[in-house]
Motif scaffolding. Structure first.
Motif, mmCIF file in Angstrom:
data_model
loop_
_atom_site.group_PDB
_atom_site.id
_atom_site.type_symbol
_atom_site.label_atom_id
_atom_site.label_comp_id
_atom_site.label_asym_id
_atom_site.label_seq_id
_atom_site.Cartn_x
_atom_site.Cartn_y
_atom_site.Cartn_z
ATOM 1 N N VAL A 161 0.843 -1.205 0.000
ATOM 2 C CA VAL A 161 0.000 0.000 0.000
ATOM 3 C C VAL A 161 0.875 1.250 0.000
ATOM 4 C CG1 VAL A 161 -1.658 1.367 1.335
ATOM 5 C CG2 VAL A 161 -1.970 -1.105 1.130
ATOM 6 N N TRP A 162 1.924 1.244 0.805
ATOM 7 C CA TRP A 162 2.817 2.399 0.897
ATOM 8 C C TRP A 162 3.515 2.668 -0.428
ATOM 9 C CZ3 TRP A 162 8.245 2.765 0.647
ATOM 10 C CH2 TRP A 162 8.769 4.010 1.014
ATOM 11 N N ILE A 163 3.953 1.598 -1.104
ATOM 12 C CA ILE A 163 4.606 1.759 -2.408
ATOM 13 C C ILE A 163 3.621 2.367 -3.410
ATOM 14 C CG2 ILE A 163 5.577 0.515 -4.383
ATOM 15 C CD1 ILE A 163 6.754 -1.489 -2.359
ATOM 16 N N PHE A 164 2.410 1.822 -3.466
ATOM 17 C CA PHE A 164 1.401 2.351 -4.383
ATOM 18 C C PHE A 164 1.017 3.784 -4.009
ATOM 19 C CE2 PHE A 164 -0.072 -2.322 -4.646
ATOM 20 C CZ PHE A 164 0.932 -2.596 -5.567
ATOM 21 N N PHE A 165 0.986 4.058 -2.709
ATOM 22 C CA PHE A 165 0.663 5.386 -2.195
ATOM 23 C C PHE A 165 1.687 6.410 -2.665
ATOM 24 C CE2 PHE A 165 1.409 8.446 1.329
ATOM 25 C CZ PHE A 165 0.190 9.121 1.305
ATOM 26 N N LYS A 166 2.948 5.997 -2.735
ATOM 27 C CA LYS A 166 3.996 6.892 -3.203
ATOM 28 C C LYS A 166 3.845 7.215 -4.693
ATOM 29 C CE LYS A 166 6.545 7.765 0.391
ATOM 30 N NZ LYS A 166 6.753 9.166 0.840
ATOM 31 N N ILE A 167 3.261 6.280 -5.424
ATOM 32 C CA ILE A 167 3.067 6.473 -6.862
ATOM 33 C C ILE A 167 1.821 7.312 -7.134
ATOM 34 C CG2 ILE A 167 2.638 5.288 -9.059
ATOM 35 C CD1 ILE A 167 4.180 2.888 -7.878
ATOM 36 N N LYS A 168 0.741 7.006 -6.399
ATOM 37 C CA LYS A 168 -0.517 7.706 -6.618
ATOM 38 C C LYS A 168 -1.308 7.757 -5.326
ATOM 39 C CE LYS A 168 -4.653 7.651 -9.553
ATOM 40 N NZ LYS A 168 -5.408 6.910 -10.602
ATOM 41 N N LYS A 169 -1.947 8.891 -5.076
ATOM 42 C CA LYS A 169 -2.776 9.048 -3.882
ATOM 43 C C LYS A 169 -4.009 9.869 -4.219
ATOM 44 C CE LYS A 169 0.766 11.026 -2.018
ATOM 45 N NZ LYS A 169 1.718 11.664 -1.074
ATOM 46 N N THR A 170 -5.003 9.855 -3.326
ATOM 47 C CA THR A 170 -6.201 10.646 -3.539
ATOM 48 C C THR A 170 -5.914 12.122 -3.279
ATOM 49 O OG1 THR A 170 -6.911 10.396 -1.225
ATOM 50 C CG2 THR A 170 -7.624 8.698 -2.792
ATOM 51 N N GLU A 171 -6.887 12.968 -3.583
ATOM 52 C CA GLU A 171 -6.710 14.412 -3.402
ATOM 53 C C GLU A 171 -6.487 14.784 -1.936
ATOM 54 O OE1 GLU A 171 -9.966 16.445 -5.152
ATOM 55 O OE2 GLU A 171 -9.399 15.943 -7.222
ATOM 56 N N ASP A 172 -7.061 13.993 -1.022
ATOM 57 C CA ASP A 172 -6.878 14.286 0.403
ATOM 58 C C ASP A 172 -5.702 13.515 1.008
ATOM 59 O OD1 ASP A 172 -8.133 11.889 0.080
ATOM 60 O OD2 ASP A 172 -9.616 12.179 1.666
ATOM 61 N N GLY A 173 -4.816 13.010 0.142
ATOM 62 C CA GLY A 173 -3.579 12.398 0.601
ATOM 63 C C GLY A 173 -3.712 11.017 1.203
ATOM 64 N N LYS A 174 -4.632 10.201 0.659
ATOM 65 C CA LYS A 174 -4.827 8.837 1.144
ATOM 66 C C LYS A 174 -4.617 7.844 0.009
ATOM 67 C CE LYS A 174 -8.207 10.152 4.697
ATOM 68 N NZ LYS A 174 -9.596 9.958 5.195
ATOM 69 N N THR A 176 -5.515 5.162 -2.760
ATOM 70 C CA THR A 176 -6.741 4.969 -3.533
ATOM 71 C C THR A 176 -7.338 3.590 -3.235
ATOM 72 O OG1 THR A 176 -5.619 3.984 -5.440
ATOM 73 C CG2 THR A 176 -5.781 6.388 -5.381
ATOM 74 N N ASN A 177 -8.639 3.462 -3.462
ATOM 75 C CA ASN A 177 -9.294 2.170 -3.253
ATOM 76 C C ASN A 177 -8.703 1.095 -4.167
ATOM 77 O OD1 ASN A 177 -10.963 3.248 -1.309
ATOM 78 N ND2 ASN A 177 -12.718 3.499 -2.664
ATOM 79 N N ALA A 178 -8.384 1.477 -5.401
ATOM 80 C CA ALA A 178 -7.807 0.518 -6.351
ATOM 81 C C ALA A 178 -6.471 -0.008 -5.839
ATOM 82 C CB ALA A 178 -7.633 1.178 -7.716
ATOM 83 N N ASP A 179 -5.672 0.891 -5.286
ATOM 84 C CA ASP A 179 -4.371 0.473 -4.761
ATOM 85 C C ASP A 179 -4.532 -0.414 -3.532
ATOM 86 O OD1 ASP A 179 -3.052 1.814 -6.743
ATOM 87 O OD2 ASP A 179 -2.607 3.591 -5.540
ATOM 88 N N MET A 180 -5.525 -0.117 -2.704
ATOM 89 C CA MET A 180 -5.783 -0.954 -1.530
ATOM 90 C C MET A 180 -6.155 -2.375 -1.960
ATOM 91 S SD MET A 180 -5.183 0.808 1.213
ATOM 92 C CE MET A 180 -5.850 -0.371 2.362
ATOM 93 N N TRP A 181 -7.034 -2.461 -2.961
ATOM 94 C CA TRP A 181 -7.448 -3.779 -3.426
ATOM 95 C C TRP A 181 -6.293 -4.534 -4.092
ATOM 96 C CZ3 TRP A 181 -11.077 -6.658 -1.843
ATOM 97 C CH2 TRP A 181 -12.280 -6.132 -1.368
ATOM 98 N N LEU A 182 -5.462 -3.811 -4.827
ATOM 99 C CA LEU A 182 -4.309 -4.454 -5.463
ATOM 100 C C LEU A 182 -3.362 -5.005 -4.402
ATOM 101 C CD1 LEU A 182 -2.736 -5.159 -7.999
ATOM 102 C CD2 LEU A 182 -1.718 -2.862 -7.942
ATOM 103 N N ALA A 183 -3.144 -4.239 -3.347
ATOM 104 C CA ALA A 183 -2.275 -4.694 -2.258
ATOM 105 C C ALA A 183 -2.890 -5.896 -1.544
ATOM 106 C CB ALA A 183 -2.039 -3.555 -1.260
ATOM 107 N N ILE A 184 -4.206 -5.853 -1.333
ATOM 108 C CA ILE A 184 -4.905 -6.969 -0.683
ATOM 109 C C ILE A 184 -4.735 -8.252 -1.492
ATOM 110 C CG2 ILE A 184 -7.204 -7.902 -0.164
ATOM 111 C CD1 ILE A 184 -8.022 -5.050 0.680
ATOM 112 N N ILE A 185 -4.949 -8.149 -2.810
ATOM 113 C CA ILE A 185 -4.892 -9.333 -3.668
ATOM 114 C C ILE A 185 -3.464 -9.864 -3.784
ATOM 115 C CG2 ILE A 185 -5.223 -10.145 -6.037
ATOM 116 C CD1 ILE A 185 -7.608 -8.172 -6.195
ATOM 117 N N LEU A 186 -2.494 -8.971 -3.970
ATOM 118 C CA LEU A 186 -1.102 -9.413 -4.075
ATOM 119 C C LEU A 186 -0.635 -10.088 -2.789
ATOM 120 C CD1 LEU A 186 0.606 -6.439 -5.963
ATOM 121 C CD2 LEU A 186 0.205 -8.760 -6.821
#
Length: 257
Positions: A161-174, A176-186
């Motif tokens: 999640v942190w790696i994906f967060f560094k690449i892309k985040k929401t407007e309020d700095g969190k 994204t749901n897509a990144d959370m799901w990708l991390a969950i599945i991986l």
């Protein structure tokens, strides 16, 4: 002492107990392989415990540090350490955590049953004692609920999640749901792959048997990952423990009956 360091100590102690509790189960499954060790068994086990302590210590430190940055964590333990009321939150997550854990256990049994129709089964004649007694399964469930969740969710999923967060985040700095799901599945897929050493220790697997092992555990890993995201690591731990109780305690008792 800061909350993070208190959490570290609590989780590391819990991991040590988890490693010790799983030993009877492991010795039953891999007893024949351990007979030809180059060192006495107690030396081998002591080395395993020390190695595990180092591994989990590193995983906990990194996991706790990164979890704060991406909005993940352990709300119950954190609240308890900080003196906040946590009983109501614990009660609110208990039902869904246990319920989804039981569901995960049932799904694993059901998927295993479906795979058996395709002839994908473990050769019991090859493995000898395949099902350790229920009391060993009960103790090993603590390892699943504590150690595996710390390694796969607190460390690995949080890191992803942190790696994906560094690449892309929401407007309020969190994240994204897509990144959370990708991390969950991986993390869930890696969780499934992590069960292959046990499979290799008890039988010579076919490609389909390897796929079966990854798939059935991946399903459970997705459930535990979602709970970690939405409810906190404690919820994932309770759910994983409940699933293992179904698989390693209730199921063996039913099979014996």
């Amino acid at each position: 002492m800061k909350t993070e360091w208190k959490l570290f100590i609590i989780l590391l102690i819990a991991c040590i107990f988890g490693v010790i509790f799983v030993l009877p189960y492991t010795l039953t499954l891999q007893g024949e392989l351990l007979q030809n060790l180059p060192v006495p068994l107690y030396v081998f086990l002591a080395a395993q415990i020390i190695q595990s302590m180092i591994l989990f210590a590193v995983a906990i430190i990194i996991g706790l540090h990164l979890a704060k940055k991406v909005g993940l964590g352990l709300p119950i333990l954190e609240g308890w350490i900080e003196g906040r009321e946590v009983k109501s939150y614990l009660k609110s997550i208990l039902g869904i955590s246990i319920g989804l854990g039981i569901l995960a256990g049932i799904l694993i049994i059901g998927l295993d049953y479906l795979f058996s129709f395709a002839g994908v089964t473990i050769n019991v004649a090859q493995t000898g004692q395949l099902n350790p007694p229920a009391w060993q399964g009960f103790l090993s469930s603590f390892y699943g609920g504590i150690n595996e969740e710390i390694l796969l969710r607190l460390f690995l999923m949080t890191l992803l999640v942190w790696i994906f967060f560094k690449i892309k985040k929401t407007e309020d700095g969190k994240p994204t749901n897509a990144d959370m799901w990708l991390a969950i599945i991986l993390a869930a897929v890696i969780f499934g792959i992590g069960h292959l050493p046990t499979l290799l220790a008890i039988t010579t697997p076919s490609p389909l048997l390897i796929v079966r092992t990854i798939v059935i555990n991946c399903v459970a890993g997705i459930i535990f990952g979602w709970l970690y995201w939405k409810k906190g690591l404690e919820s994932a731990m309770i759910s994983h423990f409940s699933a293992d109780i179904v698989l390693h305690v209730i199921l063996p008792l039913i099979v014996v009956i």
